[in-house]
Design a protein around this motif. Sequence first.
Motif, PDB file in Angstrom:
ATOM      1  N   HIS A 356       0.828  -1.197   0.000  1.00  0.00           N
ATOM      2  CA  HIS A 356       0.000   0.000   0.000  1.00  0.00           C
ATOM      3  C   HIS A 356       0.868   1.254   0.000  1.00  0.00           C
ATOM      4  O   HIS A 356       2.017   1.239   0.448  1.00  0.00           O
ATOM      5  CB  HIS A 356      -0.920   0.014   1.230  1.00  0.00           C
ATOM      6  CG  HIS A 356      -1.798  -1.179   1.328  1.00  0.00           C
ATOM      7  ND1 HIS A 356      -3.123  -1.177   0.937  1.00  0.00           N
ATOM      8  CD2 HIS A 356      -1.521  -2.441   1.742  1.00  0.00           C
ATOM      9  CE1 HIS A 356      -3.634  -2.381   1.143  1.00  0.00           C
ATOM     10  NE2 HIS A 356      -2.685  -3.175   1.624  1.00  0.00           N
ATOM     11  N   LYS A 357       0.295   2.339  -0.502  1.00  0.00           N
ATOM     12  CA  LYS A 357       0.925   3.660  -0.429  1.00  0.00           C
ATOM     13  C   LYS A 357      -0.192   4.685  -0.240  1.00  0.00           C
ATOM     14  O   LYS A 357      -1.076   4.799  -1.092  1.00  0.00           O
ATOM     15  CB  LYS A 357       1.732   3.968  -1.679  1.00  0.00           C
ATOM     16  CG  LYS A 357       2.495   5.294  -1.599  1.00  0.00           C
ATOM     17  CD  LYS A 357       3.425   5.469  -2.788  1.00  0.00           C
ATOM     18  CE  LYS A 357       4.237   6.766  -2.660  1.00  0.00           C
ATOM     19  NZ  LYS A 357       5.140   6.962  -3.811  1.00  0.00           N
ATOM     20  N   ASN A 358      -0.141   5.403   0.874  1.00  0.00           N
ATOM     21  CA  ASN A 358      -1.222   6.308   1.237  1.00  0.00           C
ATOM     22  C   ASN A 358      -2.527   5.509   1.340  1.00  0.00           C
ATOM     23  O   ASN A 358      -2.635   4.589   2.127  1.00  0.00           O
ATOM     24  CB  ASN A 358      -1.311   7.469   0.249  1.00  0.00           C
ATOM     25  CG  ASN A 358      -0.057   8.328   0.271  1.00  0.00           C
ATOM     26  OD1 ASN A 358       0.574   8.462   1.324  1.00  0.00           O
ATOM     27  ND2 ASN A 358       0.317   8.885  -0.861  1.00  0.00           N
ATOM     28  N   ILE A 359      -3.530   5.821   0.497  1.00  0.00           N
ATOM     29  CA  ILE A 359      -4.804   5.103   0.563  1.00  0.00           C
ATOM     30  C   ILE A 359      -4.954   4.127  -0.602  1.00  0.00           C
ATOM     31  O   ILE A 359      -6.039   3.582  -0.819  1.00  0.00           O
ATOM     32  CB  ILE A 359      -5.985   6.098   0.565  1.00  0.00           C
ATOM     33  CG1 ILE A 359      -5.954   6.966  -0.730  1.00  0.00           C
ATOM     34  CG2 ILE A 359      -5.954   6.976   1.786  1.00  0.00           C
ATOM     35  CD1 ILE A 359      -7.164   7.857  -0.857  1.00  0.00           C
ATOM     36  N   GLN A 360      -3.910   3.893  -1.371  1.00  0.00           N
ATOM     37  CA  GLN A 360      -3.984   3.035  -2.551  1.00  0.00           C
ATOM     38  C   GLN A 360      -3.323   1.688  -2.271  1.00  0.00           C
ATOM     39  O   GLN A 360      -2.326   1.612  -1.552  1.00  0.00           O
ATOM     40  CB  GLN A 360      -3.290   3.695  -3.745  1.00  0.00           C
ATOM     41  CG  GLN A 360      -3.993   4.947  -4.245  1.00  0.00           C
ATOM     42  CD  GLN A 360      -3.299   5.514  -5.460  1.00  0.00           C
ATOM     43  OE1 GLN A 360      -2.134   5.232  -5.702  1.00  0.00           O
ATOM     44  NE2 GLN A 360      -4.004   6.301  -6.234  1.00  0.00           N
ATOM     45  N   CYS A 361      -3.896   0.647  -2.850  1.00  0.00           N
ATOM     46  CA  CYS A 361      -3.270  -0.676  -2.852  1.00  0.00           C
ATOM     47  C   CYS A 361      -2.516  -0.822  -4.166  1.00  0.00           C
ATOM     48  O   CYS A 361      -3.126  -0.884  -5.242  1.00  0.00           O
ATOM     49  CB  CYS A 361      -4.322  -1.769  -2.687  1.00  0.00           C
ATOM     50  SG  CYS A 361      -3.627  -3.439  -2.714  1.00  0.00           S
ATOM     51  N   LEU A 362      -1.191  -0.868  -4.104  1.00  0.00           N
ATOM     52  CA  LEU A 362      -0.370  -0.852  -5.321  1.00  0.00           C
ATOM     53  C   LEU A 362      -0.143  -2.242  -5.899  1.00  0.00           C
ATOM     54  O   LEU A 362       0.055  -2.376  -7.101  1.00  0.00           O
ATOM     55  CB  LEU A 362       0.991  -0.200  -5.032  1.00  0.00           C
ATOM     56  CG  LEU A 362       0.960   1.236  -4.502  1.00  0.00           C
ATOM     57  CD1 LEU A 362       2.369   1.737  -4.311  1.00  0.00           C
ATOM     58  CD2 LEU A 362       0.187   2.139  -5.451  1.00  0.00           C
ATOM     59  N   GLY A 363      -0.122  -3.278  -5.058  1.00  0.00           N
ATOM     60  CA  GLY A 363       0.183  -4.599  -5.594  1.00  0.00           C
ATOM     61  C   GLY A 363       0.252  -5.636  -4.495  1.00  0.00           C
ATOM     62  O   GLY A 363      -0.274  -5.453  -3.399  1.00  0.00           O
ATOM     63  N   ILE A 364       0.907  -6.756  -4.810  1.00  0.00           N
ATOM     64  CA  ILE A 364       1.041  -7.872  -3.881  1.00  0.00           C
ATOM     65  C   ILE A 364       2.517  -8.201  -3.723  1.00  0.00           C
ATOM     66  O   ILE A 364       3.347  -7.789  -4.527  1.00  0.00           O
ATOM     67  CB  ILE A 364       0.252  -9.099  -4.375  1.00  0.00           C
ATOM     68  CG1 ILE A 364       0.786  -9.546  -5.748  1.00  0.00           C
ATOM     69  CG2 ILE A 364      -1.233  -8.803  -4.443  1.00  0.00           C
ATOM     70  CD1 ILE A 364       0.142 -10.814  -6.260  1.00  0.00           C
ATOM     71  N   PHE A 365       2.823  -8.968  -2.655  1.00  0.00           N
ATOM     72  CA  PHE A 365       4.210  -9.383  -2.439  1.00  0.00           C
ATOM     73  C   PHE A 365       4.233 -10.765  -1.825  1.00  0.00           C
ATOM     74  O   PHE A 365       3.264 -11.222  -1.196  1.00  0.00           O
ATOM     75  CB  PHE A 365       4.953  -8.394  -1.525  1.00  0.00           C
ATOM     76  CG  PHE A 365       4.601  -8.514  -0.069  1.00  0.00           C
ATOM     77  CD1 PHE A 365       5.322  -9.337   0.782  1.00  0.00           C
ATOM     78  CD2 PHE A 365       3.528  -7.802   0.456  1.00  0.00           C
ATOM     79  CE1 PHE A 365       4.999  -9.448   2.122  1.00  0.00           C
ATOM     80  CE2 PHE A 365       3.194  -7.902   1.793  1.00  0.00           C
ATOM     81  CZ  PHE A 365       3.932  -8.733   2.640  1.00  0.00           C
ATOM     82  N   GLU A 366       5.345 -11.457  -2.035  1.00  0.00           N
ATOM     83  CA  GLU A 366       5.669 -12.697  -1.341  1.00  0.00           C
ATOM     84  C   GLU A 366       7.092 -12.560  -0.824  1.00  0.00           C
ATOM     85  O   GLU A 366       7.981 -12.131  -1.562  1.00  0.00           O
ATOM     86  CB  GLU A 366       5.556 -13.912  -2.259  1.00  0.00           C
ATOM     87  CG  GLU A 366       4.126 -14.252  -2.645  1.00  0.00           C
ATOM     88  CD  GLU A 366       4.041 -15.529  -3.453  1.00  0.00           C
ATOM     89  OE1 GLU A 366       2.915 -15.921  -3.796  1.00  0.00           O
ATOM     90  OE2 GLU A 366       5.085 -16.155  -3.730  1.00  0.00           O
ATOM     91  N   GLN A 367       7.292 -12.931   0.435  1.00  0.00           N
ATOM     92  CA  GLN A 367       8.602 -12.731   1.048  1.00  0.00           C
ATOM     93  C   GLN A 367       9.009 -13.992   1.797  1.00  0.00           C
ATOM     94  O   GLN A 367       8.215 -14.575   2.542  1.00  0.00           O
ATOM     95  CB  GLN A 367       8.588 -11.532   2.003  1.00  0.00           C
ATOM     96  CG  GLN A 367       9.972 -11.069   2.425  1.00  0.00           C
ATOM     97  CD  GLN A 367       9.956  -9.648   2.948  1.00  0.00           C
ATOM     98  OE1 GLN A 367       8.903  -9.026   3.026  1.00  0.00           O
ATOM     99  NE2 GLN A 367      11.107  -9.133   3.290  1.00  0.00           N
ATOM    100  N   LEU A 368      10.259 -14.402   1.566  1.00  0.00           N
ATOM    101  CA  LEU A 368      10.808 -15.603   2.192  1.00  0.00           C
ATOM    102  C   LEU A 368      11.951 -15.190   3.113  1.00  0.00           C
ATOM    103  O   LEU A 368      12.845 -14.445   2.720  1.00  0.00           O
ATOM    104  CB  LEU A 368      11.302 -16.580   1.124  1.00  0.00           C
ATOM    105  CG  LEU A 368      12.052 -17.814   1.619  1.00  0.00           C
ATOM    106  CD1 LEU A 368      11.107 -18.720   2.389  1.00  0.00           C
ATOM    107  CD2 LEU A 368      12.683 -18.564   0.453  1.00  0.00           C
TER     108      LEU A 368
END
Length: 423
Positions: A356-368
């Motif tokens: 997210h950035k401010n009030i927007q959802c920018l994308g998805i992530f996967e973290q290992l």
Amino acid sequence: MTQFSVMQKLGCTEILQSLNYSDLFALKDTVASKQINAWTTKEAINVILNCSQNAEELLKRRKVVREAILKYLITHDVVTSASADKQQLIDKVLSYWVQEEWKRKAVINQTKHNILVQARNQELEQKTKEKAAKAKLEVLAQEVKMAKRDLDQARQVEDQLKRQMEEQARKQKEERVRQADEQMRRQVKKQMKKQAEEQARSELEEQIKRKVQEQMREQAQDEAKRQLELQMNIHFNVMQSEAPPLTNGDFDCQVIGEEFCQWFFVLLNSQNPSFGRQPEEWGPQHFWEDAILQFAYSVKEHHTEHHQSSVMVSQRLLSLVKDEQLLFNPNIGQNGMRCVTSPHGIVAIAVAGTIHKNIQCLGIFEQLFGLVRTPVGRSNWKIKYVNLQMKALSGQQEIIQPSLSIELPALMAHLNELSVLLK
């Protein structure tokens, strides 16, 4: 070699600063042929200016939009037509810079002239002062000559008085020495008695000190045994918590994963002012010295990065939330988090979520994450390996429940790779 005048460089910098973030970095990649990296707006502008031939060539770039040039002319009170096309605006701003450069050079030349005139005036004034000083020195020389004669006479009188005072001082010194010798003999007798008393007291204190040291050594051994008994307690660097429940003789990975993800993402997000929390202590102390970061992200194109060392890894992750103002929202649940552990105690945790950035959802992530326990302390853990993949959303695509694409077999493969790195 770039050919920018001072005014052209300042003007182009101001116009580039008015571009939005994506257009600016896209222009940087075009001008530098994607061969030079830049992490901040200032670095990107420097790359663009250094890789452009001249101001006109830069202004004709497609990413330098007509509105940015028009805004610059209006800001600097340059009369222009709002209906003028981009080339007319470019000609107008180049002409404006030439006029400003002439004005700047005229001011510099006038300043140089004033400095030269002032220097000549100072030189004449200095010569006048030197002549006056020379005449004054001649008068002083005569006065010094007369003063020297008076001084010689005064010195003769002073020498006579000095001899008298030295003789008197010698007699006083002899008397003081005699009195000091007598007092010293009395003090020596008293000191010898005092030393005998202190020696007896010192031997007693030494015996007490040895007993205290033996007690402290026994307490230290007891504390070391207690620390060994607490080795199964979990403590992720700065978070202290009770030991997780054991499952089949091993850690409960789900509990470890949930506690670690909650700690890590709260700590990381707190570096972003929009998170609304006081920044917590972030830094390389949470990573092993040879920690590795594999970072892949897709916006319009796919990019990958590789960083190694605790400092580089912590700084790159920090830049995502502090400089790029991103917030990570992990899905800490059975559908969004996986955790496995090896017989050696190495833990691998995979988690998915939204960005997210401010009030927007920018994308998805996967973290290992690959975690390794430190050999000292209350079961402290440090991060050995991080694999972060980010993907931007396109159009109006929505995310209802992000799921984790890293299944347990893939996670076990990552764990085996991490074990190889430690050998």
